[in-house]
Design a protein around this motif. Structure first.
Motif, PDB file in Angstrom:
ATOM      1  N   GLY A 100       0.764  -1.144  -0.050  1.00 17.20           N
ATOM      2  CA  GLY A 100      -0.035  -0.168  -0.083  1.00 17.20           C
ATOM      3  C   GLY A 100       0.967   1.146   0.088  1.00 17.20           C
ATOM      4  O   GLY A 100       0.453   2.515  -0.127  1.00 17.20           O
ATOM      5  N   THR A 124       3.422   1.835  -2.034  1.00 20.76           N
ATOM      6  CA  THR A 124       3.851   2.126  -3.468  1.00 20.76           C
ATOM      7  C   THR A 124       2.368   2.342  -4.348  1.00 20.76           C
ATOM      8  O   THR A 124       1.690   1.555  -3.987  1.00 20.76           O
ATOM      9  CB  THR A 124       4.734   1.267  -4.018  1.00 20.76           C
ATOM     10  OG1 THR A 124       4.441  -0.032  -3.931  1.00 20.76           O
ATOM     11  CG2 THR A 124       6.344   1.477  -3.320  1.00 20.76           C
ATOM     12  N   ALA A 125       2.298   3.042  -5.484  1.00 17.79           N
ATOM     13  CA  ALA A 125       1.379   3.173  -6.103  1.00 17.79           C
ATOM     14  C   ALA A 125       1.147   2.023  -6.831  1.00 17.79           C
ATOM     15  O   ALA A 125       2.034   1.128  -7.264  1.00 17.79           O
ATOM     16  CB  ALA A 125       1.678   4.398  -7.128  1.00 17.79           C
ATOM     17  N   GLU A 126       0.041   1.884  -7.010  1.00 19.98           N
ATOM     18  CA  GLU A 126      -0.483   0.465  -7.989  1.00 19.98           C
ATOM     19  C   GLU A 126       0.239   0.345  -9.344  1.00 19.98           C
ATOM     20  O   GLU A 126       0.174   1.547 -10.037  1.00 19.98           O
ATOM     21  CB  GLU A 126      -2.002   0.395  -8.004  1.00 19.98           C
ATOM     22  CG  GLU A 126      -2.526  -0.836  -8.371  1.00 19.98           C
ATOM     23  CD  GLU A 126      -3.950  -1.122  -8.348  1.00 19.98           C
ATOM     24  OE1 GLU A 126      -4.696  -1.699  -9.276  1.00 19.98           O
ATOM     25  OE2 GLU A 126      -4.770  -0.352  -7.510  1.00 19.98           O
ATOM     26  N   SER A 153       3.336   0.268  -9.710  1.00 22.48           N
ATOM     27  CA  SER A 153       4.695   0.654  -9.695  1.00 22.48           C
ATOM     28  C   SER A 153       5.543   0.012  -8.429  1.00 22.48           C
ATOM     29  O   SER A 153       4.918  -0.055  -7.385  1.00 22.48           O
ATOM     30  CB  SER A 153       4.772   2.215  -9.477  1.00 22.48           C
ATOM     31  OG  SER A 153       5.798   2.828  -9.280  1.00 22.48           O
ATOM     32  N   ARG A 199       7.241   4.267  -7.024  1.00 22.79           N
ATOM     33  CA  ARG A 199       6.566   5.359  -7.084  1.00 22.79           C
ATOM     34  C   ARG A 199       5.320   5.406  -5.798  1.00 22.79           C
ATOM     35  O   ARG A 199       4.779   4.312  -5.824  1.00 22.79           O
ATOM     36  CB  ARG A 199       5.671   5.657  -8.517  1.00 22.79           C
ATOM     37  CG  ARG A 199       5.003   7.130  -8.543  1.00 22.79           C
ATOM     38  CD  ARG A 199       4.460   7.437  -9.913  1.00 22.79           C
ATOM     39  NE  ARG A 199       3.744   6.474 -10.428  1.00 22.79           N
ATOM     40  CZ  ARG A 199       2.586   6.497 -10.281  1.00 22.79           C
ATOM     41  NH1 ARG A 199       1.942   7.489  -9.521  1.00 22.79           N
ATOM     42  NH2 ARG A 199       1.671   5.571 -10.560  1.00 22.79           N
ATOM     43  N   PRO A 200       5.481   6.487  -4.943  1.00 21.35           N
ATOM     44  CA  PRO A 200       4.647   6.251  -3.644  1.00 21.35           C
ATOM     45  C   PRO A 200       3.265   6.611  -4.003  1.00 21.35           C
ATOM     46  O   PRO A 200       2.841   7.379  -4.760  1.00 21.35           O
ATOM     47  CB  PRO A 200       5.175   7.385  -2.931  1.00 21.35           C
ATOM     48  CG  PRO A 200       5.973   8.520  -3.822  1.00 21.35           C
ATOM     49  CD  PRO A 200       6.571   7.688  -4.964  1.00 21.35           C
ATOM     50  N   SER A 201       2.310   5.807  -3.074  1.00 24.41           N
ATOM     51  CA  SER A 201       1.214   5.993  -3.112  1.00 24.41           C
ATOM     52  C   SER A 201       1.031   7.322  -2.355  1.00 24.41           C
ATOM     53  O   SER A 201       1.843   7.687  -1.578  1.00 24.41           O
ATOM     54  CB  SER A 201       0.407   4.785  -2.433  1.00 24.41           C
ATOM     55  OG  SER A 201       0.827   4.745  -1.164  1.00 24.41           O
ATOM     56  N   GLN A 202      -0.164   7.759  -1.997  1.00 23.12           N
ATOM     57  CA  GLN A 202      -0.643   8.858  -1.158  1.00 23.12           C
ATOM     58  C   GLN A 202      -0.075   8.460   0.396  1.00 23.12           C
ATOM     59  O   GLN A 202       0.508   9.228   0.983  1.00 23.12           O
ATOM     60  CB  GLN A 202      -2.052   9.356  -1.171  1.00 23.12           C
ATOM     61  CG  GLN A 202      -2.169  10.665  -0.416  1.00 23.12           C
ATOM     62  CD  GLN A 202      -3.472  11.294  -0.814  1.00 23.12           C
ATOM     63  OE1 GLN A 202      -4.374  10.693  -1.616  1.00 23.12           O
ATOM     64  NE2 GLN A 202      -4.052  12.208   0.114  1.00 23.12           N
ATOM     65  N   GLU A 203      -0.462   7.237   0.712  1.00 24.44           N
ATOM     66  CA  GLU A 203      -0.059   6.775   2.105  1.00 24.44           C
ATOM     67  C   GLU A 203       1.531   6.551   2.188  1.00 24.44           C
ATOM     68  O   GLU A 203       1.979   6.764   3.175  1.00 24.44           O
ATOM     69  CB  GLU A 203      -0.904   5.342   2.330  1.00 24.44           C
ATOM     70  CG  GLU A 203      -2.177   5.557   2.396  1.00 24.44           C
ATOM     71  CD  GLU A 203      -2.935   5.695   0.941  1.00 24.44           C
ATOM     72  OE1 GLU A 203      -2.461   4.928  -0.043  1.00 24.44           O
ATOM     73  OE2 GLU A 203      -4.092   5.959   0.895  1.00 24.44           O
ATOM     74  N   THR A 217       4.079   8.471   0.468  1.00 24.09           N
ATOM     75  CA  THR A 217       4.671   9.707   0.289  1.00 24.09           C
ATOM     76  C   THR A 217       5.450  10.156   1.854  1.00 24.09           C
ATOM     77  O   THR A 217       6.689  10.625   1.596  1.00 24.09           O
ATOM     78  CB  THR A 217       3.925  10.860  -0.064  1.00 24.09           C
ATOM     79  OG1 THR A 217       3.251  10.489  -1.484  1.00 24.09           O
ATOM     80  CG2 THR A 217       4.782  12.068  -0.316  1.00 24.09           C
TER      81      THR A 217
END
Length: 143
Positions: free
Chosen positions: A102, A104-106, A108, A111-115, A117
């Motif tokens: 959760g 990293t972005a789906e 990827s 690349r970070p997810s919002q959680e 960052t």
């Protein structure tokens, strides 16, 4: 006799040191559920952390961050030493980031997810550590 640290290292050491020291001091009285949550994330990267109680893990992380932050701020601690400490610490945080579902972005790997960052930004600490260490290794010593 010169300064124990180079003037050009002061901004990076101050920024990283103040941030990490504040984080460590803020974790001194973590409630058990807060410590358990951090421990669970840490165990994604380092499974042996599961063997500690949440209270012991909370004390470990608070003490580690406080000590590293204080070392970065203390001008008598050699830059090469704090750079190694900061490098190890930030590498561990980034390993946790990459291994916690959760963050990293789906689709990827990096690349970070919002959680994610908030933790992915720790790449800056790794950059600071690398810069300090490279400067120490490539600077000429003066007599």
């Amino acid at each position: 006799m010169g300064m124990p640290i180079k003037l050009r290292h002061v901004p990076a050491r101050l920024a990283a040191g103040a941030f990490i020291l504040n984080s460590g001091l803020g974790k001194r009285n973590l409630p058990p559920e807060g410590a358990a949550g951090l421990q669970q994330m840490g165990a994604n990267a380092f499974p042996q952390l599961k063997e500690l109680s949440p209270q012991d893990f909370g004390k470990l992380i608070a003490t580690t961050e406080t000590a590293l932050g204080a070392a970065l701020l203390a001008p008598f601690v050699p830059t090469w030493l704090v750079a190694l400490g900061l490098g190890g610490f930030s590498t561990a945080l980034l390993r946790m980031y990459l291994r916690t579902p959760g963050l990293t972005a789906e689709g990827s790997r990096f690349r970070p997810s919002q959680e994610g960052t908030g933790i992915a930004k720790d790449v800056f600490m790794l950059g600071i550590a690398g810069t300090l260490l490279l400067d120490e290794l490539t600077s000429r010593k003066r007599s």
